[in-house]
Enzyme design. Structure first.
Site, PDB file in Angstrom:
ATOM      1  N   SER A   1      25.264  39.873 103.194  1.00 33.96           N
ATOM      2  CA  SER A   1      26.671  40.116 102.855  1.00 33.96           C
ATOM      3  C   SER A   1      26.978  39.932 101.374  1.00 33.96           C
ATOM      4  CB  SER A   1      27.565  39.176 103.676  1.00 33.96           C
ATOM      5  OG  SER A   1      27.450  39.441 105.053  1.00 33.96           O
TER       6      SER A   1
ATOM      7  N   GLU B   1     -12.073  20.531  53.166  1.00 35.84           N
ATOM      8  CA  GLU B   1     -13.017  21.626  53.307  1.00 35.84           C
ATOM      9  C   GLU B   1     -13.245  22.428  52.023  1.00 35.84           C
ATOM     10  OE1 GLU B   1     -14.825  22.373  55.941  1.00 35.84           O
ATOM     11  OE2 GLU B   1     -13.980  20.729  57.130  1.00 35.84           O
TER      12      GLU B   1
END
Length: 772
Positions: free
Chosen positions: A339, A78
């Site tokens: 419990s 690029e």
């Protein structure tokens, strides 16, 4: 150069700088793009990803994920001079202008990477004016950001077709790998697509993409950008790729963290990908087998005991199951804990010297100021040791211990352990708290058991990895190491009733300590276990609150707990807790678990906390003076000079004695006291306390006159008591045996009930009676 010219030059430079600063202020750089929120595992891999607010997949690529190969491929393709220009490449502009004017070569715009970033940040129609604006914005970007940051912005904004933007999004959605895990061929593939995102569509135009990829690879080979062998391997690599769904592990935690860290694109959690995947699969498959029982959901939490890091977080069996409310987070849902709080209660009682493992507690029908708990199986044992009471999860002994300790002491400790619902409702909580009469989450309960696994030290659970230097984890002691060890030792026993069917003697039984729990109505099943390294919490039930006859912690939650432990920690070191130095041994009476008294021939070894555990001596047998024929007993005031003998009699608690007699069990009472003794009705008589067990003191009773309802009179008396005398409002009602149940019709209004025994003891209560 004279001084005046120098001054003009400096002034001109400062003026130009001032103009640039003003322009920068007037035309600020566009805000950073809105990224897709993603949640990472502890190793940095993506667990879960979301669309950004504009419905695009734009996952932020961090600088560390931009590999040298990716940098070289992008820059050489690029903008070869990216590292040297100031945002605009004048040479490229002149070359492009010549080609465009004279029509020689490919028409280009001479855009640098920085100019492309400017265009991606502010998309505009391609005109000469807008190109000029791009150049100015590129210069501005170069002034604000480093080259690495500009390249990072570019890689996060480049299009890949559809709603996919950025290298990381493309890498994950197409190759199912982060950018820094891609091969050279895959890296170059992602480098070439942004220029033609509509023509080069991965999964549709793979042959065209391969041809373009190989063309660039050969060009890079000519430039000696990569080693020849790497290029050859890349050229030979096939491209069999298609679009995949975004990562979607740990959906409940991901949503929780994304909501908490709103503006943070990459959130690193503490989850481990392997354990998370296994926990999700095991939970989903396990719940699928429970559907026919009317059970549709489960939640699981896996915690590292040392770091408190949550390594697996399963909020429901299936997040996508709308029919079963799969999006509800079961880890944070407030439910009845059943419990599961009992181990913590007994640990606190150990630290306060109230109990030791071999201490025996009454397990008989009991009334605690109107609260009459029952055991899960509706049975009673008479007397049980603390370790058996915990192993068998008996309710009555636990309520008795909580009554002695005090509810505020218990709830204050739960609040210190991060129980938010308990902290809010503490003033209204009572003795039922230890049986599940409060609200708790799986996260809170699992954190509590991590505390026991870590020698009683508490620290909040950790869900996210901290950035930078880690501070040492701050832990506070909730229970002593000695109490934590004793509870762990009890919970690790395998001779217990809550082993799931088929696990007795099974090789699939992991070496863990665990506790089950079932809420009232069988709406919640819990099983939480731990070893030295991990704590795993499991909840099974329905988010609707619907119960199921099959729903118990033992049969439904524990098998999933065992499966997860076997999957995640099967080969973990078989290390176990060792007794701390503060723990010691002593001999105790086998009948009571107390320090042996004068008449305790049967003794056994028990743990105790030196300087803390009670040193009360055993009196399970009581010496009495009786006549030669054993018909009557004497006190010291009436014992004759001859014709008597000394004899030992059992001396159980009055409620235990009453239970034994009611069950038809052997229960020896002292002979009746000498009727001729002048102290038989005096205040000097000795023995166990007398207590009225029915009706309740200070209670209000509403009776139906038409049904002629009556009240029950009953009491608990010592073994020496044969007869009691009942009074109503100081008027004699009747005499009865000590264990006899008496019924009567009470008057309305304030009523005084009195009971006296044949040893001169007396007790009174007040109550209120009303009639319909």
């Amino acid at each position: 150069m004279n001084r005046r010219a120098l001054f003009r030059l400096v002034a001109g430079g400062l003026g130009g700088l001032l103009i640039l600063l003003c322009l920068n202020r007037l035309f600020p750089i566009p805000p950073a793009p809105r990224y897709s929120p993603i949640v990472l595992a502890a190793d940095g891999s993506v667990l879960h990803a979301y669309l950004n607010p504009t419905q695009k997949w734009r996952m932020k690529t961090e600088l560390a994920e931009i590999t040298p190969a990716l940098q070289q491929a992008i820059i050489n393709k690029e903008d070869r001079y990216f590292r040297y220009h100031f945002g605009v490449n004048p040479v490229a502009i002149v070359q492009a202008a010549g080609r465009n004017i004279f029509g020689k070569g490919r028409t280009t715009g001479a855009s640098t990477i920085t100019m492309q970033v400017a265009r991606l940040l502010e998309p505009k129609e391609r005109t000469f004016g807008n190109k000029l604006k791009e150049m100015l914005r590129a210069v501005q970007l170069e002034a604000h950001y480093s080259k690495a940051e500009i390249l990072q912005l570019y890689l996060n904004l480049v299009p890949y077709g559809g709603n996919i933007e950025g290298v990381k999004s493309a890498a994950l959605l197409y190759f199912q790998q982060p950018p820094d895990y891609l091969s050279l061929a895959q890296t170059v593939t992602l480098a070439i697509i942004p220029n033609q995102p509509r023509a080069l569509v991965l999964g549709k135009n793979n042959a065209l993409i391969v041809a373009e990829r190989n063309r660039w690879l050969r060009q890079f080979q000519k430039q000696h950008l990569f080693p020849d062998q790497d290029i050859e391997d890349a050229l030979a690599e096939p491209l069999d790729v298609q679009r995949h769904a975004a990562p979607a592990l740990a959906p409940h935690l991901a949503r929780r963290l994304v909501t908490q860290f709103v503006r943070q694109p990459n959130i690193r959690s503490t989850l481990q990908r392997g354990p998370q995947t296994k926990a999700e699969d095991l939970t989903k498959n396990y719940v699928r087998r429970l559907h026919e029982l009317g059970i549709n959901q489960a939640a699981v939490l896996v915690v590292n005991n040392r770091t408190r890091a949550v390594e697996a977080y399963v909020g429901s069996a299936d997040f996508a199951d709308a029919a079963s409310a799969g999006q509800v987070d079961g880890v944070r849902a407030v439910r009845s804990p059943g419990s599961t709080l009992k181990p913590f209660l007994y640990a606190l009682a150990l630290d306060r010297g109230l109990v030791t493992p071999k201490l025996k507690l009454p397990d008989v029908p009991s009334n605690f100021s109107g609260f009459q708990p029952e055991n899960f199986d509706k049975n009673f044992s008479g007397e049980v040791t603390v370790e058996r009471a915990l192993t068998y999860s008996l309710n009555i002994p636990a309520v008795r211990v909580l009554s002695e300790m005090g509810v505020p002491t218990f709830t204050d400790k739960l609040r210190d352990a991060g129980f938010k619902s308990v902290a809010k409702t503490a003033p209204r909580l009572g003795l039922s708290t230890v049986l599940g009469g409060c609200g708790a989450t799986l996260e809170e309960l699992t954190g509590l058991f991590v505390t026991l696994a870590d020698g009683g030290r508490y620290a909040p659970l950790v869900l996210t990895e901290k950035v930078g230097k880690q501070k040492p984890l701050t832990k506070s002691e909730l229970v002593s190491p000695a109490a934590a060890f004793l509870i762990t030792d009890i919970l690790a026993q395998h001779t217990r009733p809550d082993l799931p069917l088929g696990y007795q003697g099974s090789a699939r039984l992991p070496k863990i300590a665990w506790k089950t729990g079932t809420s009232y109505g069988r709406r919640d099943a819990w099983s939480i276990g731990y070893n030295k390294d991990y704590t795993v919490g499991v909840w099974v039930g329905n988010f609707s609150g619907a119960g199921s006859p099959a729903l118990t912690g033992t049969d439904i939650a524990t098998p999933l707990l065992f499966d997860i432990f076997n999957a995640l920690a099967y080969n973990s070191p078989n290390r176990w807790a060792t007794p701390p130095a503060s723990l010691d041994f002593r001999l105790v009476c086998a009948e009571t678990g107390l320090v042996p008294g004068e008449n305790c021939p049967n003794q056994l070894i028990d743990y105790y906390l030196s300087g803390i555990s009670s040193a009360r001596r055993c009196e399970h047998q009581k010496e009495a003076l009786v006549s030669a024929d054993g018909a009557i007993s004497y006190c010291r005031a009436c014992v004759p000079e001859a014709g008597f003998r000394r004899q030992l009699f059992p001396n159980p608690a009055p409620e235990v004695l009453a239970f034994r007699e009611a069950q038809g069990l052997p229960a020896t009472r002292l002979p009746a006291h000498n009727a001729a003794c002048r102290l038989v009705r005096g205040t000097d008589a000795t023995g166990a306390a007398l207590a009225i067990t029915s009706p309740l003191a200070n209670a209000e009773y509403l009776l139906n006159r038409a049904e002629k309802q009556q009240l029950l009179l009953s009491c608990a008396a010592g073994s020496e008591v044969r007869q009691v005398f009942w009074y109503v409002n100081d008027r004699f009602l009747r005499a009865a045996a000590a264990t006899e149940r008496v019924f009567f019709r009470p008057p309305t209004g304030n009523v005084k009930i009195s009971c006296a025994d044949d040893h001169g003891r007396n007790v009174d209560i007040q109550l209120q009676i009303a009639e319909l």
